[in-house]
Scaffold this motif. Structure first.
Motif, PDB file in Angstrom:
ATOM      1  N   ARG A   8       7.037  -2.467  -0.072  1.00  0.00           N
ATOM      2  CA  ARG A   8       6.663  -3.638   0.671  1.00  0.00           C
ATOM      3  C   ARG A   8       5.230  -3.394   1.468  1.00  0.00           C
ATOM      4  NH1 ARG A   8       8.275  -6.188   5.729  1.00  0.00           N
ATOM      5  NH2 ARG A   8       8.135  -8.352   5.285  1.00  0.00           N
ATOM      6  N   CYS A   9       5.325  -2.345   2.247  1.00  0.00           N
ATOM      7  CA  CYS A   9       4.318  -2.204   3.066  1.00  0.00           C
ATOM      8  C   CYS A   9       3.084  -1.188   2.900  1.00  0.00           C
ATOM      9  CB  CYS A   9       4.692  -2.280   4.584  1.00  0.00           C
ATOM     10  SG  CYS A   9       5.543  -0.598   4.941  1.00  0.00           S
ATOM     11  N   GLY A  10       3.753  -0.049   1.920  1.00  0.00           N
ATOM     12  CA  GLY A  10       2.776   0.866   1.553  1.00  0.00           C
ATOM     13  C   GLY A  10       2.911   2.215   2.613  1.00  0.00           C
ATOM     14  N   TRP A  11       3.795   2.363   3.655  1.00  0.00           N
ATOM     15  CA  TRP A  11       3.825   3.222   4.484  1.00  0.00           C
ATOM     16  C   TRP A  11       4.342   4.503   3.836  1.00  0.00           C
ATOM     17  CZ3 TRP A  11       2.927   3.121   9.666  1.00  0.00           C
ATOM     18  CH2 TRP A  11       3.186   4.209  10.289  1.00  0.00           C
ATOM     19  N   PRO A  12       3.731   5.795   3.926  1.00  0.00           N
ATOM     20  CA  PRO A  12       4.033   6.954   3.387  1.00  0.00           C
ATOM     21  C   PRO A  12       5.324   7.322   3.707  1.00  0.00           C
ATOM     22  CG  PRO A  12       1.959   7.184   4.491  1.00  0.00           C
ATOM     23  CD  PRO A  12       2.552   5.863   5.032  1.00  0.00           C
ATOM     24  N   LEU A  13       6.221   7.561   2.705  1.00  0.00           N
ATOM     25  CA  LEU A  13       7.623   7.954   2.566  1.00  0.00           C
ATOM     26  C   LEU A  13       7.805   9.252   3.404  1.00  0.00           C
ATOM     27  CD1 LEU A  13       9.078   6.905  -0.845  1.00  0.00           C
ATOM     28  CD2 LEU A  13       9.220   5.753   1.441  1.00  0.00           C
ATOM     29  N   ALA A  14       6.791  10.258   3.247  1.00  0.00           N
ATOM     30  CA  ALA A  14       7.137  11.452   3.967  1.00  0.00           C
ATOM     31  C   ALA A  14       7.170  11.314   5.506  1.00  0.00           C
ATOM     32  CB  ALA A  14       5.836  12.171   3.559  1.00  0.00           C
ATOM     33  N   GLU A  15       6.503  10.226   6.052  1.00  0.00           N
ATOM     34  CA  GLU A  15       6.675   9.797   7.425  1.00  0.00           C
ATOM     35  C   GLU A  15       7.825   9.449   7.920  1.00  0.00           C
ATOM     36  OE1 GLU A  15       3.046   8.432   8.998  1.00  0.00           O
ATOM     37  OE2 GLU A  15       1.820   9.503   7.697  1.00  0.00           O
ATOM     38  N   LEU A  16       8.829   8.976   7.021  1.00  0.00           N
ATOM     39  CA  LEU A  16      10.162   8.488   7.321  1.00  0.00           C
ATOM     40  C   LEU A  16      11.126   9.623   7.354  1.00  0.00           C
ATOM     41  CD1 LEU A  16      10.306   5.515   4.756  1.00  0.00           C
ATOM     42  CD2 LEU A  16       9.878   5.546   7.211  1.00  0.00           C
ATOM     43  N   PRO A  17      12.149   9.353   8.276  1.00  0.00           N
ATOM     44  CA  PRO A  17      13.149  10.461   8.317  1.00  0.00           C
ATOM     45  C   PRO A  17      14.113  10.568   7.175  1.00  0.00           C
ATOM     46  CG  PRO A  17      13.881   8.557   9.704  1.00  0.00           C
ATOM     47  CD  PRO A  17      12.528   8.298   9.143  1.00  0.00           C
ATOM     48  N   ALA A  18      14.451  12.045   7.162  1.00  0.00           N
ATOM     49  CA  ALA A  18      15.201  12.265   5.969  1.00  0.00           C
ATOM     50  C   ALA A  18      16.630  12.107   6.317  1.00  0.00           C
ATOM     51  CB  ALA A  18      15.192  13.595   5.517  1.00  0.00           C
ATOM     52  N   THR A  19      17.536  11.795   5.309  1.00  0.00           N
ATOM     53  CA  THR A  19      19.038  11.382   5.792  1.00  0.00           C
ATOM     54  C   THR A  19      19.757  13.096   5.489  1.00  0.00           C
ATOM     55  OG1 THR A  19      19.502  11.023   3.368  1.00  0.00           O
ATOM     56  CG2 THR A  19      18.939   9.079   4.654  1.00  0.00           C
ATOM     57  N   ALA A  20      20.986  12.877   6.006  1.00  0.00           N
ATOM     58  CA  ALA A  20      21.645  14.015   6.148  1.00  0.00           C
ATOM     59  C   ALA A  20      22.483  14.382   4.767  1.00  0.00           C
ATOM     60  CB  ALA A  20      22.698  14.190   7.471  1.00  0.00           C
ATOM     61  N   ALA A  21      22.834  13.400   4.129  1.00  0.00           N
ATOM     62  CA  ALA A  21      23.885  13.233   3.221  1.00  0.00           C
ATOM     63  C   ALA A  21      23.098  14.088   1.950  1.00  0.00           C
ATOM     64  CB  ALA A  21      24.269  11.835   2.618  1.00  0.00           C
ATOM     65  N   GLN A  22      23.848  14.889   1.199  1.00  0.00           N
ATOM     66  CA  GLN A  22      23.291  15.544   0.068  1.00  0.00           C
ATOM     67  C   GLN A  22      24.484  16.008  -1.135  1.00  0.00           C
ATOM     68  OE1 GLN A  22      21.409  19.247   1.254  1.00  0.00           O
ATOM     69  NE2 GLN A  22      19.827  18.134   2.592  1.00  0.00           N
ATOM     70  N   PRO A  23      24.431  14.849  -1.970  1.00  0.00           N
ATOM     71  CA  PRO A  23      25.439  15.097  -2.997  1.00  0.00           C
ATOM     72  C   PRO A  23      25.100  16.088  -3.968  1.00  0.00           C
ATOM     73  CG  PRO A  23      24.603  12.843  -2.930  1.00  0.00           C
ATOM     74  CD  PRO A  23      23.945  13.780  -2.111  1.00  0.00           C
ATOM     75  N   ALA A  24      26.098  16.869  -4.537  1.00  0.00           N
ATOM     76  CA  ALA A  24      26.087  18.176  -5.321  1.00  0.00           C
ATOM     77  C   ALA A  24      25.034  18.107  -6.424  1.00  0.00           C
ATOM     78  CB  ALA A  24      27.462  18.305  -6.022  1.00  0.00           C
ATOM     79  N   THR A  25      25.096  16.984  -7.138  1.00  0.00           N
ATOM     80  CA  THR A  25      24.109  17.131  -8.369  1.00  0.00           C
ATOM     81  C   THR A  25      22.757  16.187  -8.251  1.00  0.00           C
ATOM     82  OG1 THR A  25      25.346  15.039  -9.458  1.00  0.00           O
ATOM     83  CG2 THR A  25      25.951  17.529 -10.152  1.00  0.00           C
ATOM     84  N   HIS A  26      22.881  15.078  -7.803  1.00  0.00           N
ATOM     85  CA  HIS A  26      21.655  14.269  -7.533  1.00  0.00           C
ATOM     86  C   HIS A  26      21.657  13.814  -6.186  1.00  0.00           C
ATOM     87  CE1 HIS A  26      20.349  13.894 -11.613  1.00  0.00           C
ATOM     88  NE2 HIS A  26      21.673  13.971 -12.211  1.00  0.00           N
ATOM     89  N   ARG A  27      20.558  13.281  -5.614  1.00  0.00           N
ATOM     90  CA  ARG A  27      20.471  12.883  -4.202  1.00  0.00           C
ATOM     91  C   ARG A  27      20.080  11.597  -4.232  1.00  0.00           C
ATOM     92  NH1 ARG A  27      17.863  15.598   1.081  1.00  0.00           N
ATOM     93  NH2 ARG A  27      18.051  14.135   2.475  1.00  0.00           N
ATOM     94  N   LEU A  28      21.079  10.498  -3.724  1.00  0.00           N
ATOM     95  CA  LEU A  28      20.569   9.383  -3.484  1.00  0.00           C
ATOM     96  C   LEU A  28      20.908   9.065  -1.832  1.00  0.00           C
ATOM     97  CD1 LEU A  28      20.293   6.391  -4.439  1.00  0.00           C
ATOM     98  CD2 LEU A  28      22.770   6.172  -4.475  1.00  0.00           C
ATOM     99  N   ASP A  29      19.547   8.340  -1.365  1.00  0.00           N
ATOM    100  CA  ASP A  29      19.792   8.268  -0.161  1.00  0.00           C
ATOM    101  C   ASP A  29      19.187   6.846   0.344  1.00  0.00           C
ATOM    102  OD1 ASP A  29      17.213   9.232  -0.206  1.00  0.00           O
ATOM    103  OD2 ASP A  29      17.066  10.562   1.305  1.00  0.00           O
TER     104      ASP A  29
END
Length: 56
Positions: A8-29
């Protein structure tokens, strides 16, 4: 859709906070961008957003 920036706005995702949830095989956040759009990331790649791209 570019996977390293908010579609939508082009903001770099690396500058957004990460989530704490980490599923076993694939990570959906979900993260909220600074523009207010919710972004769905699968294994770190943007696969969806809640708002349409801004037109300029």
């Amino acid at each position: 859709m570019e996977s390293t920036r908010c579609p939508r706005c082009g903001w770099p995702l690396a500058e957004l906070p990460a989530t704490a949830a980490q599923p076993a095989t694939h990570r959906l956040d979900y993260v909220r961008c600074v523009c207010g759009s919710w972004l769905a990331r699968l294994d770190g790649e943007v696969v969806g957003a809640t708002r349409a791209r801004l037109t300029r």
